[in-house]
Enzyme design. Structure first.
Site, short mmCIF file in Angstrom:
data_model
loop_
_atom_site.label_atom_id
_atom_site.label_comp_id
_atom_site.label_asym_id
_atom_site.label_seq_id
_atom_site.Cartn_x
_atom_site.Cartn_y
_atom_site.Cartn_z
N HIS A 124 39.80 13.30 -57.95
CA HIS A 124 38.65 13.97 -58.56
C HIS A 124 38.53 15.41 -58.07
CE1 HIS A 124 34.51 15.11 -59.42
NE2 HIS A 124 34.51 14.18 -60.35
N ASP A 125 38.60 15.58 -56.76
CA ASP A 125 38.46 16.93 -56.19
C ASP A 125 39.81 17.53 -55.83
OD1 ASP A 125 35.79 16.51 -56.51
OD2 ASP A 125 35.35 16.20 -54.39
N THR A 126 40.88 16.82 -56.16
CA THR A 126 42.22 17.34 -55.84
C THR A 126 43.06 17.34 -57.11
OG1 THR A 126 42.80 15.10 -55.08
CG2 THR A 126 42.18 16.71 -53.39
#
Ligand code: NAG
Ligand code: NAG
Ligand code: NAG
Ligand code: NAG
Ligand code: NAG
Ligand code: NAG
Ligand code: NAG
Ligand code: NAG
Ligand code: NAG
Ligand code: NAG
Ligand code: NAG
Ligand code: NAG
Length: 464
Positions: free
Chosen positions: A213-215
């Site tokens: 999600h954040d990568t």
């Protein structure tokens, strides 16, 4: 909040007045974490093909991007690649909820949602045969935590988020500590592996860094391969298990919501290792497969007609539907109580499931509690179809709504929707959506030119 904390601390207690706060304070969290004890009931109920079903979900990656990753390819080589597996909505939360509840319940958001106790879910099905279940939610601060998020307390980076924790969203789990304390973090996962305390059914959610999600797919796939390799030597986790590796949804919203998925584990017969299966599946197939494997009843929702993973369908003698995926999107929700978009025909009424003696669950019928609660009502949709079809028009159940100037659609073979281009901004996105729909390209993934045109969507998709 005091009463909620006390309640959570005493396993077995039940109350309707549980904390509904979306943001408990850190001290409340710490108090609860000091007292709430994880629970790890076990069972040993045989099934047609597998003894355990574990699913690991990553986030927001288009099919081709995942299929091109070298660690995803490696994992695929160890099992069966599902080339025609579809998410059912956007954004995240309706997808997670659908995999346990058999419906998106018209959710078109990632909000703090609580689904009423009269809505049944997979744990209710498993409980009919005493099949143990649980969830492993990386970095949830204590078992059954109900807050909206729990971030890294040093960097405040995202870690645990409620929207990726499907069962806590159901009140009949959240308000029952016997059940909610089975929703644990990865510390408990490794403890349960070491102590042979794994449940037979588990939903596994890595944190917002590990799940992409954040990568990105590269980072998440390195993580996932490492995670699986650590578990491969655990007889309990691996040998008699069917393990699904999938994603919640595509990154880009206007394209068909097909996601790269892999079946692994000792329950995959040797001759199927390294093969592909192009049967049409959705997140609802995780329910229909579990039902067929263990002979469980159906929720009477979209799990009812959902195709069953072929290795299980073959074993139980079930014939899957062939589904024409030309122009299929499955990229938006229905209209109902959890919709927040500006639908002209908003309805606060929860859809009524099927309750008659239907062919649901490969002939195992409908959960008694569902019949008792909903039996007097006419089913809202034709749940015996393999995916949302309107009984009246014979077309998919579709909604069309406007957000940020873009028209979001869910359609199959529907020329009206396929040519919809309304909205003003960002104009490139709505015309791209129309372009996608005019062909039958959605199953084949995104072409290079289209992918480029879609790149303007990235920032919009990434917030969800
Ligand atoms: C996991 O949960 C336990 C309580 O069961 C808690 O003590 C621990 O701090 C949590 N670990 C992480 C990494 O969040
Ligand atoms: C939840 O997320 C918000 C926004 O990032 C953050 O400020 C808050 O500290 C987080 N809450 C917890 C309990 O980690
Ligand atoms: C996510 O989990 C990993 C371990 O799997 C941990 O090292 C990391 O600190 C967690 N959170 C963030 C924000 O990276
Ligand atoms: C709480 O959950 C347990 C385990 O599923 C169940 O046996 C019990 O009946 C539930 N209690 C209530 C009040 O629903
Ligand atoms: C993927 O994410 C990792 C972790 O945030 C980062 O170090 C790496 O540069 C990213 N790779 C790409 C291609 O963006
Ligand atoms: C798992 O077992 C294999 C074969 O014995 C070994 O090569 C590998 O290092 C083990 N993996 C872990 C994470 O222990
Ligand atoms: C589990 O499977 C592995 C091979 O994947 C095998 O080496 C091991 O003996 C099996 N364990 C049991 C208890 O059958
Ligand atoms: C389903 O079938 C059983 C056995 O034939 C019957 O008792 C029951 O009333 C039926 N239920 C419905 C909702 O038709
Ligand atoms: C289910 O619960 C909701 C919320 O309490 C309520 O509005 C609805 O009428 C109930 N439905 C049925 C069929 O009992
Ligand atoms: C419901 O869907 C099934 C499967 O697509 C179809 O065979 C059946 O005719 C549909 N029933 C109605 C009433 O539309
Ligand atoms: C979709 O369109 C194709 C070709 O136009 C047609 O053969 C097929 O029957 C249609 N499928 C549905 C579900 O309407
Ligand atoms: C330009 C615009 O309308 N932006 C909106 C897009 O949607 C988000 C979330 O729904 C809003 O917060 C923005 O204001």
């Amino acid at each position: 909040m005091q009463s909620a904390l006390l309640l959570l601390a005493s396993a077995g207690a039940v109350s309707a007045q549980l904390a509904t706060t979306s943001e408990p304070s850190l001290s409340q969290i710490q108090q609860a974490a000091a007292t709430v004890v994880p629970s790890s009931p076990t069972s040993n109920v045989g099934g047609a093909v597998f003894k355990n079903f574990y699913q690991v979900w990553l986030e927001n990656i288009d099919y081709d991007a995942a299929a091109g990753d070298e660690n995803q390819k490696y994992l695929a080589s160890k099992g069966i690649t599902l080339t025609n597996y579809w998410a059912v909505a956007h954004p995240s939360e309706p997808n997670y909820v659908s995999a346990v509840g058999g419906d998106q319940f018209a959710m078109d958001n990632d909000d703090f949602i609580q689904i009423p106790a009269n809505i049944s879910h997979v744990a209710d099905l498993l409980d009919t045969k005493g099949i143990s279940w649980g969830e492993y939610q990386e970095n949830t601060p204590y078992p059954g935590f109900q807050g909206f998020n729990y971030s890294n307390q040093k960097t405040y980076a995202n870690d645990y988020v409620r929207k990726h924790n499907p069962l806590i969203i159901f009140d009949s789990v959240a308000s029952n500590a016997t059940r909610s304390t089975r929703i644990k973090n990865f510390t408990s996962l490794w403890d349960d592996v070491a102590n042979n305390k794994l449940p037979q059914w588990a939903f596994i959610t890595p944190n917002m860094t590990n799940d992409a999600h954040d990568t990105n797919i590269t980072f998440a796939s390195v993580w996932e391969r490492g995670f699986i390799e650590k578990l491969e030597n655990s007889t309990d986790f691996w040998n008699e298990s069917l393990i699904l590796l999938t994603f919640d949804e595509t990154e880009h919203y206007p394209i068909g919501n097909r996601i790269f998925s892999i079946l692994l584990g000792g329950a995959v017969p040797k001759e199927l290792v390294g093969t592909t299966d192009d049967t049409f599946y959705t997140h609802y197939s995780t329910l229909s497969t579990v039902e067929a494997n263990w002979g469980l009843p159906s929720l009477g929702r979209w799990d009812c007609g959902a195709n069953i993973f072929q290795l299980v369908a073959d074993k139980v003698g079930y014939t899957n539907y062939k589904v024409d995926t030309s122009n299929l999107y499955l990229n938006s929700s229905f209209i109902g109580p959890l919709s927040t978009n500006d639908y002209s025909n908003y309805s606060s009424v929860w859809a009524a499931p099927a309750t008659g003696n239907e062919t649901c669950a490969a002939g195992h019928g409908i959960l008694q509690a569902v019949k008792d609660t909903w039996g007097k009502l006419t089913p809202t949709y034709n749940y015996t179809s393999p995916f949302p079809y309107d009984t009246v028009s014979g077309k998919d159940i579709k909604v069309s709504f406007s957000r940020n100037g873009t028209t979001w659609i869910s359609g199959v073979n529907d020329t009206k929707i396929a040519t919809t281009t309304s909205g003003t901004s960002p104009s490139s996105t709505s015309s791209t959506a129309a372009a996608t729909s005019s062909g039958a390209a959605s199953v084949n993934g995104v072409s290079g030119g289209l992918a480029l045109a879609l790149s303007s969507f990235i920032s919009f998709a990434a917030i969800l």
